[in-house]
Every structure is written in structure tokens, then in C-alpha cells.
Design an enzyme around this catalytic site. Sequence first.
Site, short mmCIF file in Angstrom:
data_model
loop_
_atom_site.label_atom_id
_atom_site.label_comp_id
_atom_site.label_asym_id
_atom_site.label_seq_id
_atom_site.Cartn_x
_atom_site.Cartn_y
_atom_site.Cartn_z
N ASP A 72 8.59 -6.99 -2.59
CA ASP A 72 8.68 -7.22 -1.14
C ASP A 72 7.33 -7.61 -0.53
OD1 ASP A 72 7.92 -4.54 -1.89
OD2 ASP A 72 7.91 -4.04 0.24
N ARG A 131 8.74 -11.30 -11.86
CA ARG A 131 9.34 -10.58 -10.71
C ARG A 131 8.37 -10.56 -9.52
NH1 ARG A 131 7.70 -5.74 -7.69
NH2 ARG A 131 9.58 -4.70 -6.98
N THR A 163 0.69 0.59 -3.84
CA THR A 163 0.39 -0.60 -3.05
C THR A 163 -0.51 -0.23 -1.87
OG1 THR A 163 2.46 -1.61 -3.67
CG2 THR A 163 1.62 -2.23 -1.51
N1 ASP Z 1 6.59 -2.55 -2.92
C1 ASP Z 1 5.88 -2.85 -4.13
C2 ASP Z 1 6.75 -3.71 -5.00
O1 ASP Z 1 7.92 -3.45 -5.12
C3 ASP Z 1 5.49 -1.62 -4.90
C4 ASP Z 1 4.79 -0.56 -4.10
O2 ASP Z 1 4.87 -0.54 -2.91
O3 ASP Z 1 4.14 0.27 -4.72
O4 ASP Z 1 6.25 -4.62 -5.61
#
Ligand code: ASP
Length: 355
Positions: free
Chosen positions: A255, A252, A224
Amino acid sequence: MIYLPENQSFTGNHSCMRHLLFYALPLVMAFSACQSSPTPPSTPRPAYAIAIHGGAGTLGKANMTPEKEQAYRAALDSALTIGETLLRGGAPALDAVEQTIRYLEDCPLFNAGRGAVFTHEGKNELDASIMEGRTQKAGAIGGVQRVKNPISLARAVMEKSPHVLLSGAGAESFATEQGIALIDPKWFYTEPRWQALQKQLESEKSKPKTGSLESTNPDYKFGTVGCVVLDKAGNLAAGTSTGGMTNKRWNRLGDTPIIGAGTYADNAVCAVSCTGHGEFFIRYAVAHDVWALIAYKGMSLQDAANEVVMKKLVEKGGEGGLIAVDKNGNIAMPFNSEGMYRAFAKPGEKDVMIF
Ligand code: ASP
């Protein structure tokens, strides 16, 4: 408040007055001395500050070739330069956040925009959010499949709709109404992300079908992207963008589009952008938790960020990290995973880090 013994009025009793002068005056003088010359902060506030992340997780030290490492460092450096140049020129925090994240979304190395991970069905569903510290307005989108730069759509939700969070087809119609062109989802495709899904589907065959996320895989990488900023006017802003987690199902949402979980900003306190196993970041309201420890408990940014990432999340089993900047330009970037792609800059200071 000045204490007067019972039955002694301020004006009618000379012995009381003597007491008062004796005991209270030094206090009053000390108090006014504090008021007139407040203790200066240990380091003066920098003109601006910016931090970015490109995801936390198992970055695969063993598989990290010098070429790969160089590519990640160069991409982080370019993104940082975009944000820093804007800030140095006096641009608002929100512009710096948006433009820096747009660059990272277009870069196929990261799990956001082009290069996003694939869902169980082999699609890319993108989430993003942005928050302005001055007004505490926020905008977010979840599960869009045809928007090239989700962070810009999140900003449009904040600035041009009465809502905070739009999702799926509705978010895409809003994009069209705002003149944001929808693109062919093939734009997001990258071979390594496709192969990661195939590997995950393959390993799932031998296990019961629980719709497990990739964090059960030791090769798991997050990826991310996020940016937090303090601009020259003292405004804070934060933004985060992601493809979520490989093999996610049932629309889904993680966060990233949840204000208070993946992103938070308040001029009076700090700006935060998170990365990691989203389910944990939602359940423990991670970005807001950092804010709350500072706002309610008076903790320093570094202590608050460590408390949440290195203690609470570790106890609960949530892998990941965050970047944060406070109103005084302090930066914290804790992570409890093997690594986190990250970088920061202030006038005269700059660093790009991976492990
Ligand atoms: N936090 C992100 C999610 O759960 C994934 C990530 O940070 O790589 O969608």
C-alpha cells in the site's frame, strides 16, 4: 430563504409584511449573529504539528529488552526532532516530511531504506510515496533496489516528472537522470532482517508454497516509516517509506506507494500515512477512507481514523495502524496491532510511544 405564503407579494400586502417581520426577523438576526461570531474551535490551531510512525505489528513485548526499547525511542525522538526543528523554523511541510523520513530510512532499526526486509529471493525492494496537501500532487516509487533514500526519489517523481508512480528499473533510470546516485544494494543489508527471511523460508518448508507473507508468523514485525505534518503556513503533507513485507514475491507492491491506500494529503481536510498488512490497506483504500469520512460526513479526525482502523480493518482482518493530522492540527494515531512505534510534537507538547 424566506417563505412567503402563496399569492402574497413582498411589497403589496401589509399583513404579509407584518408576518414577515414577526417570523423572519428573529431568524435573520440569529443567522447574522452566527455569521459574525463563529463558534471558536475548542482548541486553537497550533503553529505546527508533526506525527511519525516506525511501523505497526507484533513488536514482541516479550523480546523487547530495555536496551532495544531505548534504541527505538531514541531513533524516533531524533527523527521527530529533525521534523520539528524544520517546522519551528518555518520550513514547508514537504521538506519536514522528506527530511524526517530520510533519517528513518538511514536508521537500520526500521523497515525502510537500510534495514528493509528481504524478498523471497533475498533482495530488498523499496516502495515510497509523498503527497502535498496544497496542490494534491503526489509522487511514488515501487520496487527500487539501488536508491538510498526512496522518499527523495518519490518527491522527484512528483516534482520533476509528469507521472505519479514509477517502478523498478524505470524508476532507477529516472533517478539517474535526476542526478540521484544509485548505490550498492548491500547498503540495505541487516543481519536481523536476513535471519527473519531464513526463519520464514524454513517455516514455509513444512507448509504448502503459497508465497505467504510474514504476518502469518506470530513474531511478525512491520516497521514501515511515515510522517504527516501541518506547517506554519497551514500546508499539510504526508509521506511513507518501506521495504514491504518479508518473503514477498513476484515484485509485490504494498500500500505504501499507492496514493489513497498508504498515503494521502489534502490541505482542506487531513494528511494520512499508514502501516500494516498492505493488501488490506489497498483493498479498503484506507488513507482515502479517513479523508472521505471527514470530507463527506463531517467526522472528526479521531472518529474517522478509529472508524477505519478499529472497526472496518478489524472486521476485515487487516492488521496495522496509521498516523494523521488535520487542517486544525489535531493528531490521531490509532492501531489495531500489538503496538506501533509512533511519536508526535506540537509547540509545547511531545510524546514518543511504542505499545
Ligand atoms: N504496509 C507495508 C506493506 O504492506 C508494510 C508495513 O507497513 O510494515 O508493504
